[in-house]
Design a protein around this motif. Sequence first.
Motif, PDB file in Angstrom:
ATOM      1  N   VAL A 111      41.788  42.492  34.192  1.00  0.00           N
ATOM      2  CA  VAL A 111      40.873  43.653  34.478  1.00  0.00           C
ATOM      3  C   VAL A 111      41.550  44.326  35.828  1.00  0.00           C
ATOM      4  CG1 VAL A 111      38.582  44.136  35.483  1.00  0.00           C
ATOM      5  CG2 VAL A 111      38.962  42.606  33.182  1.00  0.00           C
ATOM      6  N   VAL A 112      41.912  43.448  36.619  1.00  0.00           N
ATOM      7  CA  VAL A 112      42.439  44.124  37.990  1.00  0.00           C
ATOM      8  C   VAL A 112      44.056  43.828  38.054  1.00  0.00           C
ATOM      9  CG1 VAL A 112      40.309  43.987  39.104  1.00  0.00           C
ATOM     10  CG2 VAL A 112      41.817  42.187  39.130  1.00  0.00           C
ATOM     11  N   LEU A 113      44.708  43.130  37.385  1.00  0.00           N
ATOM     12  CA  LEU A 113      45.891  42.737  37.686  1.00  0.00           C
ATOM     13  C   LEU A 113      46.711  44.044  37.137  1.00  0.00           C
ATOM     14  CD1 LEU A 113      46.254  39.145  36.568  1.00  0.00           C
ATOM     15  CD2 LEU A 113      46.393  39.770  38.734  1.00  0.00           C
ATOM     16  N   ARG A 114      46.509  44.506  36.282  1.00  0.00           N
ATOM     17  CA  ARG A 114      47.227  45.754  35.887  1.00  0.00           C
ATOM     18  C   ARG A 114      47.259  46.998  36.916  1.00  0.00           C
ATOM     19  NH1 ARG A 114      45.660  50.480  31.239  1.00  0.00           N
ATOM     20  NH2 ARG A 114      47.758  51.112  30.911  1.00  0.00           N
ATOM     21  N   VAL A 115      46.273  47.179  37.605  1.00  0.00           N
ATOM     22  CA  VAL A 115      46.368  48.274  38.738  1.00  0.00           C
ATOM     23  C   VAL A 115      46.972  47.606  39.730  1.00  0.00           C
ATOM     24  CG1 VAL A 115      43.950  47.626  39.948  1.00  0.00           C
ATOM     25  CG2 VAL A 115      44.831  50.116  39.891  1.00  0.00           C
ATOM     26  N   LEU A 116      46.695  46.295  40.106  1.00  0.00           N
ATOM     27  CA  LEU A 116      47.384  45.501  41.223  1.00  0.00           C
ATOM     28  C   LEU A 116      49.134  45.632  41.103  1.00  0.00           C
ATOM     29  CD1 LEU A 116      45.124  42.673  42.015  1.00  0.00           C
ATOM     30  CD2 LEU A 116      45.442  44.519  43.297  1.00  0.00           C
ATOM     31  N   GLU A 117      49.475  45.826  39.803  1.00  0.00           N
ATOM     32  CA  GLU A 117      50.826  45.937  39.400  1.00  0.00           C
ATOM     33  C   GLU A 117      51.260  47.342  39.936  1.00  0.00           C
ATOM     34  OE1 GLU A 117      54.082  45.763  35.946  1.00  0.00           O
ATOM     35  OE2 GLU A 117      52.206  44.893  35.484  1.00  0.00           O
ATOM     36  N   GLN A 118      50.316  48.313  39.684  1.00  0.00           N
ATOM     37  CA  GLN A 118      50.542  49.788  39.752  1.00  0.00           C
ATOM     38  C   GLN A 118      50.729  50.135  41.212  1.00  0.00           C
ATOM     39  OE1 GLN A 118      47.424  52.409  38.844  1.00  0.00           O
ATOM     40  NE2 GLN A 118      48.672  54.093  37.823  1.00  0.00           N
ATOM     41  N   ILE A 119      49.948  49.560  42.132  1.00  0.00           N
ATOM     42  CA  ILE A 119      50.014  49.665  43.419  1.00  0.00           C
ATOM     43  C   ILE A 119      50.773  49.105  44.374  1.00  0.00           C
ATOM     44  CG2 ILE A 119      47.684  50.699  43.681  1.00  0.00           C
ATOM     45  CD1 ILE A 119      46.682  48.298  44.896  1.00  0.00           C
ATOM     46  N   GLY A 120      51.904  48.130  43.360  1.00  0.00           N
ATOM     47  CA  GLY A 120      52.925  47.162  43.974  1.00  0.00           C
ATOM     48  C   GLY A 120      52.355  45.931  44.612  1.00  0.00           C
ATOM     49  N   LEU A 121      51.219  45.249  44.196  1.00  0.00           N
ATOM     50  CA  LEU A 121      51.128  43.967  44.731  1.00  0.00           C
ATOM     51  C   LEU A 121      51.134  42.672  43.745  1.00  0.00           C
ATOM     52  CD1 LEU A 121      47.453  44.944  46.431  1.00  0.00           C
ATOM     53  CD2 LEU A 121      49.744  44.731  47.448  1.00  0.00           C
ATOM     54  N   TYR A 122      51.311  43.440  42.425  1.00  0.00           N
ATOM     55  CA  TYR A 122      51.407  41.863  41.516  1.00  0.00           C
ATOM     56  C   TYR A 122      52.383  41.205  41.954  1.00  0.00           C
ATOM     57  CZ  TYR A 122      51.634  39.512  37.473  1.00  0.00           C
ATOM     58  OH  TYR A 122      51.784  38.385  36.353  1.00  0.00           O
ATOM     59  N   GLU A 123      53.809  41.466  42.015  1.00  0.00           N
ATOM     60  CA  GLU A 123      54.988  40.434  41.957  1.00  0.00           C
ATOM     61  C   GLU A 123      54.653  39.636  43.257  1.00  0.00           C
ATOM     62  OE1 GLU A 123      59.492  40.574  43.032  1.00  0.00           O
ATOM     63  OE2 GLU A 123      58.491  42.552  42.262  1.00  0.00           O
ATOM     64  N   ASP A 124      54.021  40.127  44.477  1.00  0.00           N
ATOM     65  CA  ASP A 124      53.768  39.176  45.553  1.00  0.00           C
ATOM     66  C   ASP A 124      52.390  38.309  45.227  1.00  0.00           C
ATOM     67  OD1 ASP A 124      55.684  40.029  47.046  1.00  0.00           O
ATOM     68  OD2 ASP A 124      54.595  41.258  48.373  1.00  0.00           O
ATOM     69  N   ILE A 125      51.364  38.659  44.529  1.00  0.00           N
ATOM     70  CA  ILE A 125      50.195  37.883  44.387  1.00  0.00           C
ATOM     71  C   ILE A 125      50.827  36.749  43.162  1.00  0.00           C
ATOM     72  CG2 ILE A 125      48.032  38.119  42.804  1.00  0.00           C
ATOM     73  CD1 ILE A 125      47.708  40.519  44.125  1.00  0.00           C
ATOM     74  N   HIS A 126      51.810  37.381  42.316  1.00  0.00           N
ATOM     75  CA  HIS A 126      52.225  36.308  41.342  1.00  0.00           C
ATOM     76  C   HIS A 126      52.978  35.138  42.030  1.00  0.00           C
ATOM     77  CE1 HIS A 126      53.155  34.703  37.432  1.00  0.00           C
ATOM     78  NE2 HIS A 126      54.789  34.879  37.853  1.00  0.00           N
ATOM     79  N   LYS A 127      53.606  35.408  43.067  1.00  0.00           N
ATOM     80  CA  LYS A 127      54.356  34.121  43.693  1.00  0.00           C
ATOM     81  C   LYS A 127      53.659  33.259  44.312  1.00  0.00           C
ATOM     82  CE  LYS A 127      58.450  36.939  44.826  1.00  0.00           C
ATOM     83  NZ  LYS A 127      59.126  37.775  45.750  1.00  0.00           N
ATOM     84  N   ILE A 128      52.269  33.607  44.689  1.00  0.00           N
ATOM     85  CA  ILE A 128      51.477  32.539  45.489  1.00  0.00           C
ATOM     86  C   ILE A 128      50.451  32.134  44.534  1.00  0.00           C
ATOM     87  CG2 ILE A 128      51.743  33.968  47.577  1.00  0.00           C
ATOM     88  CD1 ILE A 128      48.567  35.088  47.186  1.00  0.00           C
ATOM     89  N   SER A 129      50.658  32.373  43.403  1.00  0.00           N
ATOM     90  CA  SER A 129      49.431  32.067  42.262  1.00  0.00           C
ATOM     91  C   SER A 129      50.015  31.051  41.476  1.00  0.00           C
ATOM     92  CB  SER A 129      48.942  33.205  41.637  1.00  0.00           C
ATOM     93  OG  SER A 129      48.570  34.350  42.223  1.00  0.00           O
ATOM     94  N   LYS A 130      48.948  30.462  40.683  1.00  0.00           N
ATOM     95  CA  LYS A 130      49.118  29.626  39.630  1.00  0.00           C
ATOM     96  C   LYS A 130      48.707  30.219  38.441  1.00  0.00           C
ATOM     97  CE  LYS A 130      50.334  24.648  39.590  1.00  0.00           C
ATOM     98  NZ  LYS A 130      49.950  23.295  39.573  1.00  0.00           N
ATOM     99  N   GLU A 131      49.264  30.187  37.126  1.00  0.00           N
ATOM    100  CA  GLU A 131      48.514  30.683  36.108  1.00  0.00           C
ATOM    101  C   GLU A 131      47.585  29.634  35.543  1.00  0.00           C
ATOM    102  OE1 GLU A 131      52.207  31.530  33.910  1.00  0.00           O
ATOM    103  OE2 GLU A 131      52.454  33.352  34.789  1.00  0.00           O
TER     104      GLU A 131
END
Length: 461
Positions: free
Chosen positions: A52-72
């Motif tokens: 729901v929000v990961l798509r827009v977080l990718e659009q504004i350039g945050l997803y890659e860094d968030i993915h690095k600190i996360s677990k799926e």
Amino acid sequence: MTSQPLKVIIVGSGIGGLITAIMLDRAGIEYVILEKRKTHSVIGSAIAFTAVVLRVLEQIGLYEDIHKISKEFSRTTISMQDGKVIGVLDGEFAQERYGYYNEIMARPDLMNILLSRVDSSKILMGKKVLNVIEQPEDLEGASKDDLSKWVSVHCSDGCQYLANLVIGCDGAYSAVRQRMYQNLQSKGIHVPKIDFAPFRFDQHCVVGVSKPLDPEVYTILQKPFCEFDVILAKDYSYSIWLMPLNNNRISWMINGKMFTPQAANKKDAKKQLEENFKISEWGPEAAEELCDKVRGFTCPYIGGTIGDLIDHTPKEVISKVMLEDKMFETWHSDRVVLLGDACHKVVPFGGQGATQAILDAVVLVDLLHALPSTSTRDISDAFKKYRALRYDTAKSAVAASRQGGALFSAKGFLMDLLRAFTFKYMPRWLYLWTSDRIQASRPIVSFLPPVPDRGSVKSLA
């Protein structure tokens, strides 16, 4: 976008405030953040983001860094305190259907990423808001027409800040909201009584994130995906949420029923509020009382107890918070608008509050980017559209958080049946249909290049 420079004041540097700032920056809109705290002290447990929000977080350039600190995320197991499993909820299908796995991370890690993306000179600390005045009368040398284009924010240190509009991202007990309501009433504008009513809450909780643990002992940490465990007390007075994170840490949350139930009528509301706040204090002493209630519960990861996990958590990161919710009816005046918890507070299970704040920011910043001018009429019209576009979804989120809390804590035969159906016997087609409805809209902003909608179930927005 308007040819006139737009100046924005954001009050509050939590997740909602920082995300809004990042989006404003991408939109080329000038802003400053006023934060009442003197330092960025981040506490809290885990936070989860879905497509729901990961798509827009990718659009504004945050997803890659968030993915690095996360677990799926892969699944949630719900069990009783004696270890009996009630059911398992699957989550592995999320990437195929919506384009992203759900991402689970420690809240402090997320905040560090957001802070790194905002120019530190634009975050002014120690700025407790005392007053917000639309169309200030004390601008030296300004014409009456000029005055109508500004709003001033007055802080406890004597400083005053001017902007074309103010966004209140300062949480459930928003000072911006209080001042805005007072200003509306002073102008004879009706504010519904419900907006002044106490918050609804019947639970409190303690949260924490452990220090790095030995994965040979806590073997759940060896798995590439995060698997939630929710443990319910036999009388449903308490529940424990365990969420393995990256870097061999485990986030945990203990929920407990309030000693004083929700008031049945207005006469008892004030007394109830006073009683609830007696046990809503932050700090080690307040947290310790609730921790002691569940120390003996069996930990599903090792042969020990929940108490062992609590003991592996630094005391300074353990905090006690209220699980409260409320939907406000009034979201804005002419040049002041509310966002996130300031206008719709959901019970903070797994990051729902942050998700709703991000969705608010998507709509609001999109409208601000498209403003034809900085006139009061154009800004007020944008705020009206913002509320109209977000109100129903936000109200549904508040209701869903309330229902979710009841599912894990309410007693009775009918609730036992509902839990059994939800966690164990729900047909997969119905489970997927429900999930599809929740994930139906994965909005992005219009002023940036779009990101692909990768899921097999396409977004409605």
